[in-house]
Design a protein around this motif. Structure first.
Motif, PDB file in Angstrom:
ATOM      1  N   CYS A 186     -22.541   3.942   8.419  1.00  0.00           N
ATOM      2  CA  CYS A 186     -23.511   5.004   8.661  1.00  0.00           C
ATOM      3  C   CYS A 186     -22.982   5.863   9.788  1.00  0.00           C
ATOM      4  CB  CYS A 186     -24.858   4.435   9.094  1.00  0.00           C
ATOM      5  SG  CYS A 186     -25.621   3.446   7.830  1.00  0.00           S
ATOM      6  N   PHE A 187     -23.243   7.153   9.714  1.00  0.00           N
ATOM      7  CA  PHE A 187     -22.837   8.015  10.816  1.00  0.00           C
ATOM      8  C   PHE A 187     -23.768   9.208  10.920  1.00  0.00           C
ATOM      9  CE2 PHE A 187     -20.475  11.547  12.670  1.00  0.00           C
ATOM     10  CZ  PHE A 187     -20.120  10.969  13.879  1.00  0.00           C
ATOM     11  N   ARG A 188     -24.107   9.511  12.172  1.00  0.00           N
ATOM     12  CA  ARG A 188     -24.964  10.646  12.442  1.00  0.00           C
ATOM     13  C   ARG A 188     -24.285  11.440  13.548  1.00  0.00           C
ATOM     14  NH1 ARG A 188     -30.291  11.916  12.045  1.00  0.00           N
ATOM     15  NH2 ARG A 188     -30.965  10.059  10.957  1.00  0.00           N
ATOM     16  N   PRO A 216     -23.836  13.421  16.804  1.00  0.00           N
ATOM     17  CA  PRO A 216     -24.693  13.511  17.986  1.00  0.00           C
ATOM     18  C   PRO A 216     -25.295  14.921  18.062  1.00  0.00           C
ATOM     19  CG  PRO A 216     -22.364  13.385  18.614  1.00  0.00           C
ATOM     20  CD  PRO A 216     -22.435  13.167  17.140  1.00  0.00           C
ATOM     21  N   PRO A 267     -28.607  11.608   7.787  1.00  0.00           N
ATOM     22  CA  PRO A 267     -27.339  11.300   8.451  1.00  0.00           C
ATOM     23  C   PRO A 267     -26.163  11.810   7.629  1.00  0.00           C
ATOM     24  CG  PRO A 267     -28.297   9.319   7.507  1.00  0.00           C
ATOM     25  CD  PRO A 267     -29.301  10.397   7.328  1.00  0.00           C
ATOM     26  N   THR A 320     -21.999   4.957  13.531  1.00  0.00           N
ATOM     27  CA  THR A 320     -23.207   4.520  14.233  1.00  0.00           C
ATOM     28  C   THR A 320     -23.558   3.092  13.814  1.00  0.00           C
ATOM     29  OG1 THR A 320     -24.034   6.365  12.897  1.00  0.00           O
ATOM     30  CG2 THR A 320     -24.738   6.291  15.149  1.00  0.00           C
ATOM     31  N   GLN A 321     -23.158   2.762  12.599  1.00  0.00           N
ATOM     32  CA  GLN A 321     -23.376   1.408  12.095  1.00  0.00           C
ATOM     33  C   GLN A 321     -22.280   1.090  11.099  1.00  0.00           C
ATOM     34  OE1 GLN A 321     -27.104   0.232  10.100  1.00  0.00           O
ATOM     35  NE2 GLN A 321     -28.073   1.622  11.560  1.00  0.00           N
TER      36      GLN A 321
END
Lengths: 288, 277, 289
Positions: C11-13, C15, C23, C62-63
């Motif tokens: 997962c990536f968001r 900033p 996301p 992010t995860q």
């Protein structure tokens, strides 16, 4: 017979070598684009296409020969505003032609330079943005738009000058397929509905087949000039100029070895699908 | 990502402040700042602070956003307050507190406290009004306003419209160049560039592979932009009309009148009460 | 083990993006086999470029996890740096990253950052230039004096010279003319045949994907929407079209034929397949050609 909108009379252009030798980019180029026509220009990099585009409205001036826009000579500095008002250019990089930080301000840039009264600029800007389907983005900032949207804004910027012709200098080269489709749809609509003359320089064969007429350039010269059907029938000449047939035409060519009944002039996907269907519909009928 | 960046800090809205003429806003902001410096005591400063607060309410900009604009100067405010607190002493002062610190004794005086509070309020007011200007006016409107205000200088052959065009282009290309810098940095990091650690000199050297392509590309953009502008009949000289029409309306005049009243109030309050500074 | 890249639940968001916005990457699972050519397709903004920047630790998830060559790249500082050299990333329009005085020095930039010996750097520069088809005479020139196509190849050589296990190409043919495109595609094929490297190819051009790829990953709204062999993916041409993605030209022709009522399968993506299919149909309908 009215005079053509853009006319190249034996035009040559050589880039002045400040250090190295002069580089000829366009050589003895002659052609005429009548009002309302949609002309595609094909050629590989360095074939002189982009130079030809800049010659169309006096951004570059021919070293030899003459370029006439609606009968006006681009070499005549007094006429330059009238020439550029008639013929605008949409360039390759969508980022490097939008001038203002707000879309409607950008579209207003041309009319402002022409000293159009403010109230009329407003109507022109709104009309132009509506014509390319960008009206609802009129207050947006350019960097928040997609490439296709930015190119449509660039088109609107030219329409707001109430132009007659638009030259597209590889305006779809940096776009993704969706952006290319958006721009292509807008161009076709402007040409068919508003009679805007289009000179469309591109690498993409599938865009060229949509034109009324195709010019092929190579080494600064005009190599082929004719309808898409006529030009794409000259496969060997195209190959020599570094170009390929559109894929539907290639496919039809391959099929024709086995299905000789297939027509010769297939250029688009629709043509191809329809021709194949007709072939099988007939065969089906025969078989029964 | 770049699509999130908004240049300037414009807060879209349609409050009375948003609707004012950009020229008037620029002038009144300037005047307000001057008046802030004219204040001599807490009563006149209080009047101005109240006015600034009313303006903030009128703008309908959320309080959180306004507070955020104070953040960058917070350190400055703290620093000057401490200096004022500690270094205001002398014959005419009234000590409030004496703090023994190692070999010295720090004396905090009533005058020191007053001055510290006074300058803090003054700086906060300055920041508040100038942020209100940028929150309620788009950067391009600010440019236009500034261009019109300075247009008389054109008669003295100052190229005002060229400067305005430069500002417009700068506003337009800042996001593009930020995005480009980001991309080039990622590309060079992918080739093992170390941009985050090392001594200052090392880091400056590490930025050469980012700066060279950035400049090359900026020059290429400028060249292409010049063609695009020329193609749309820009000459850089002569007059141009403008889509944006600035018009002074009743509220603008009313605002100017209000500021005059406030100014008179400040002068009167300065007179009747003793000065802090 | 044979997978060179394994991502799970990635997962990536970005900033500073609004909490309500979706996301950039959501629960992406990806395995890349050693030596394969995986094409990644999807709209602009579907997460393709964000995904590949996770693979060489340019962006931190992010995860989820990213394993390259069996190692978790975010284990420590050393593994992060190693990831940069294990996965070579060739960005869109890579010619805009050229900066050195000569092409040779520019290609050597990556190997130099790896801390290699002068001899080894020289060998790699020569090898990379050869792979991308850059003439030896050009090596001493300034990169800014090259033609557009040559610049592109010089920049690609700069990534290849690091000799990474995996090379990612983001739209390597964007903006080139037909001749330039063909050059790059030939170079990709040669690179594959000679170095047996794993290649990830981000592309909008479905003809190239059909021609080059073994498998295809379809990204859609930050998720891995489909993942399979070229045949499997283009057999779902109708779904792809619904996502607003293009499919190869021949596939589109066959989709049109299906709509007209001809009994042809949907997963045709090369001219040869198309011909074969029509011949079969002709034979079935029982008529002589």
């Amino acid at each position: 017979m009215p005079s053509p909108l853009i006319e190249f009379q034996n035009v040559s252009f050589t880039y002045g070598g400040e250090e190295g030798e002069p580089v000829p980019a366009v050589r003895e180029l002659s052609f005429a684009v009548p009002r309302g026509e949609f002309v595609a220009v094909l050629g590989h990099n360095g074939s002189g296409k982009s130079t030809a585009a800049k010659l169309c409205n006096g951004l570059l001036l021919p070293t030899e020969g003459k370029v006439l826009v609606d009968g006006l000579d681009t070499a005549d500095e007094a006429q330059l505003f009238d020439i550029r008002r008639r013929v605008g250019i949409v360039f390759q990089n969508p980022d490097n032609q939008i001038i203002a930080a707000i879309i409607e301000d950008d579209v207003a840039f041309g009319p402002e330079n022409l000293n159009v009264p403010p109230a009329e600029i407003r109507t022109r800007v709104d009309e132009a943005l509506k014509a390319v389907g960008m009206f609802e983005h009129r207050l947006a900032e350019p960097h928040k738009l997609s490439g296709g949207q930015k190119q449509r804004v660039a088109i609107a910027g030219i329409l707001a000058m109430r132009n007659d012709a638009i030259v597209f200098d590889e305006a779809t080269a940096m776009l993704d397929p969706r952006g290319r489709r958006e721009v292509m749809d807008a161009v076709l609509r402007l040409n068919r509905e508003q009679g805007i003359t289009v000179l469309f320089i591109t690498h993409f064969m599938e865009e060229a087949v949509l034109a009324d007429r195709v010019l092929v350039m190579d080494e600064g010269r005009l190599l082929l000039d004719g309808t898409p059907q006529a030009v794409f029938a000259q496969q060997n000449a195209l190959r020599a100029a570094g170009l390929e047939l559109p894929i539907p035409a290639l496919f039809a060519q391959k099929l024709r070895a086995h299905f000789p009944a297939l027509p010769e002039d297939i250029l688009t996907e629709e043509d191809c699908a329809r021709a194949i269907f007709r072939l099988f519909a007939q065969k089906g009928g025969n078989a029964q | 990502m770049i699509k999130e960046i908004t240049i300037g800090q414009y807060y879209a809205g349609s409050s009375p402040l948003h609707r004012m003429d950009a020229r008037m806003k620029l002038l009144l902001t300037l005047a307000f700042m001057v008046v802030i410096f004219l204040c001599k005591n807490f009563f006149s400063l209080g009047l101005l602070a109240a006015c600034a607060a009313v303006l903030a309410l009128l703008s309908r900009v959320p309080g959180g956003m306004l507070l955020r604009s104070f953040r960058p100067i917070l350190m400055l405010v703290v620093f000057t307050s401490v200096l004022n607190l500690l270094y205001t002493n002398g014959a005419d002062t009234h000590p409030l507190l004496e703090l023994p610190v190692w070999r010295w004794t720090l004396v905090i005086t009533r005058e020191g406290l007053f001055i510290a509070v006074f300058t803090t309020v003054r700086i906060l007011c300055l920041i508040l009004v100038s942020s209100l200007l940028t929150y309620t006016t788009t950067p391009s409107m600010l440019t236009t306003g500034l261009e019109r205000l300075l247009s008389p200088l054109a008669r003295l052959r100052v190229p005002v419209s060229v400067f305005a065009m430069m500002m417009t282009l700068a506003l337009r290309f800042v996001p593009t160049l930020i995005e480009e810098t980001d991309r080039i940095m990622s590309a060079q990091k992918s080739r093992g560039s170390n941009l985050e650690t090392g001594s200052l000199l090392k880091r400056i050297k590490a930025f050469v592979p980012v700066l060279v392509p950035l400049f090359v590309s900026a020059f290429r953009r400028a060249a292409e932009l010049a063609y695009a502008m020329e193609s749309r009949c820009y000459t850089g000289s002569g007059t141009r009309t403008s889509l944006k029409q600035l018009r002074l309306r009743l509220p603008d005049y009313l605002a100017a009148f209000c500021l005059l009243l406030v100014m008179a109030g400040v002068v009167a309050l300065n007179r009747f009460f003793t000065a802090v500074i | 083990m044979s997978s060179v890249i394994e991502c799970d639940k990635l997962c990536f968001r970005y900033p500073n993006t609004a909490k309500t916005a979706p996301p950039a990457l959501e629960q992406v699972k990806l395995t890349v086999e050693r030596g394969e050519l995986l094409a990644i397709i999807g709209h602009t903004g579907s997460g393709k470029s964000t995904l590949v920047q996770q693979l060489n630790a340019l962006l931190k998830p992010t995860q989820g996890t990213v394993f390259v060559d069996g190692k978790n790249i975010w284990e420590n500082k050393k593994t992060v740096r190693e990831a940069r050299f294990l996965v070579g990333l060739c960005f869109q329009y890579p010619e805009y990253q050229l900066f050195e005085e000569t092409v040779e020095k520019d290609i050597a930039f990556g190997p130099k950052n790896m801390g290699l010996e002068a001899d080894e750097i020289k060998r790699r520069v020569c090898r990379a230039a050869e792979l991308v088809g850059l003439d030896k005479l050009l090596l001493k020139k300034s990169p800014f004096d090259l033609s557009g196509g040559e610049k592109r190849r010089a920049a690609i050589a700069g990534v290849m010279a690091m000799e990474p296990q995996v090379i990612v190409f983001d739209e390597p043919t964007a903006g080139l003319d037909p001749r330039g495109k063909e050059h790059i595609l030939q170079m990709l094929l040669r690179c594959r045949a000679e170095t047996k490297r794993t290649i990830l190819l981000i592309s909008h051009n479905m003809e190239d994907v059909a021609r080059l790829a073994d498998r295809v990953l379809v990204m859609h709204q930050g998720k891995a929407a489909m993942h399979g062999t070229v045949e499997q993916i283009f057999a779902r041409a109708e779904e792809l079209t619904e996502m607003g993605l293009t499919v190869p030209c021949v596939t589109r022709i066959f989709l049109a034929l299906r709509r007209m009522g001809l009994a042809v399968p949907p997963g045709i993506f090369t001219l040869e397949q198309g011909l074969r299919e029509l011949l079969r149909l002709a034979a079935e309908s029982g008529c002589a050609l």
